[in-house]
Write an enzyme that holds these catalytic residues in place. Structure first.
Site, mmCIF file in Angstrom:
data_model
loop_
_atom_site.group_PDB
_atom_site.id
_atom_site.type_symbol
_atom_site.label_atom_id
_atom_site.label_comp_id
_atom_site.label_asym_id
_atom_site.label_seq_id
_atom_site.Cartn_x
_atom_site.Cartn_y
_atom_site.Cartn_z
ATOM 1 C CG ASP A 50 -0.338 -0.097 2.541
ATOM 2 O OD1 ASP A 50 0.901 -0.138 2.607
ATOM 3 O OD2 ASP A 50 -1.083 -0.141 3.536
ATOM 4 C CB SER A 51 4.567 1.658 -0.012
ATOM 5 O OG SER A 51 4.790 0.533 -0.839
ATOM 6 C CG ASP A 89 0.698 -4.026 2.275
ATOM 7 O OD1 ASP A 89 0.726 -4.800 3.248
ATOM 8 O OD2 ASP A 89 1.548 -3.144 2.087
ATOM 9 C CE LYS A 118 3.072 -5.877 4.221
ATOM 10 N NZ LYS A 118 2.617 -4.841 5.208
ATOM 11 C CD GLU A 120 0.696 -1.627 8.445
ATOM 12 O OE1 GLU A 120 0.452 -0.868 9.413
ATOM 13 O OE2 GLU A 120 1.066 -1.215 7.332
ATOM 14 C CD GLU A 187 8.033 -0.306 7.786
ATOM 15 O OE1 GLU A 187 8.255 0.797 7.259
ATOM 16 O OE2 GLU A 187 7.016 -0.990 7.548
#
Length: 269
Positions: A50-51, A89, A118, A120, A187
């Site tokens: 999603d970056s 993501d 993925k 978080e 991270e």
């Protein structure tokens, strides 16, 4: 430790888990078919991050990335790197509870060829991860500095600076592993703490800004190839001076157009 080159079409979760303590996993982000095709033969996994909301859309953070965007870009990557192990993501707000998470992850699976998703979060997301895994969704975890938490955390902060935070991160990693994740992105974590996290679990850790003792590394392609000029994070190494190469090439194109050397007779019909 020997350098191992794989057939990207044969990488699967079993092989990813077997990498633990055997070889370092190489992970890279990609958002389109063109770059996915260029990167596929050197990456064990391709992350559709999603970056892209920052790298491509110019936003200040990842939070406004939508599920539709992620599905679109995942399909592009899967087209460019057919058979590769592609991870999507899950964007902010798409896995707030078990039912919503399953609904959205099933949508990703049904509408793309993604191998995994993925999400978080550590202990706070363990039950959601467990629910997804029990419904045949492969999950990569993500702990430490979590970009989707940037507003609630008050910015991007390196984790593991205190004993209390170190212990929390280890608990997070263990919880994510127990929930069924096949790997965890770590991270923005102090390198000595990232090493302890890697030693505390039996699934691979993929570091970004977490030192060399994780089980693999991931970088954003536009960072590592020098295309993103706003700033260079400490943990990024430039493998190409991409921005200047493009600028110089564009200037040469402009000159050739103005002096009429492009197109040449060989480039005409």
């Amino acid at each position: 430790m020997s350098i191992i080159k794989h057939d990207f079409k044969k990488i699967n979760i079993t092989k990813i888990k077997e990498a633990k303590n055997n070889y370092k996993l190489t992970v890279v982000t990609a958002y389109d078919a063109l770059f996915a095709n260029l990167l596929k033969n050197s990456a064990d996994m391709i992350l559709v991050g999603d970056s892209l909301n920052m790298s491509f859309a110019g936003k200040n953070d990842t939070l406004s990335a939508s599920l539709e965007q992620m599905i679109y870009h995942t399909n592009a990557v899967c087209t460019g790197a057919k058979g590769a192990f592609v991870i999507t993501d899950m964007p902010f707000g798409t896995y707030s509870n078990k039912d919503e998470a399953l609904k959205n992850c099933v949508k990703v699976y049904q509408e793309t060829e993604a191998s995994a998703v993925k999400i978080e979060g550590g202990e706070d997301k363990a039950e959601i991860i467990k629910h997804l895994c029990s419904n045949s969704i492969a999950v990569m975890g993500h702990i430490g500095l979590m970009p989707q938490y940037v507003r609630s955390e008050g910015g991007y902060k390196v984790r593991g600076k205190t004993k209390e935070d170190e212990e929390q991160l280890i608990r997070d990693a263990i919880a994510v592993e127990k929930a069924g994740a096949f790997a965890i992105v770590v991270e923005g974590v102090m390198s000595d703490v990232a090493k302890k996290i890697s030693e505390a679990i039996n699934i691979p850790t993929i570091g970004i800004g977490a030192g060399a003792d994780t089980d693999g590394q991931v970088l954003v392609w536009s960072d590592m190839f020098g295309f993103f000029e706003e700033f260079k994070p400490k943990f990024v190494r430039h493998y190409l001076d991409g921005a200047n190469l493009i600028k110089n090439a564009m200037e040469k194109y402009r000159e050739d157009v103005q002096n009429k050397s492009f197109p040449s007779k060989e480039e005409e019909y």
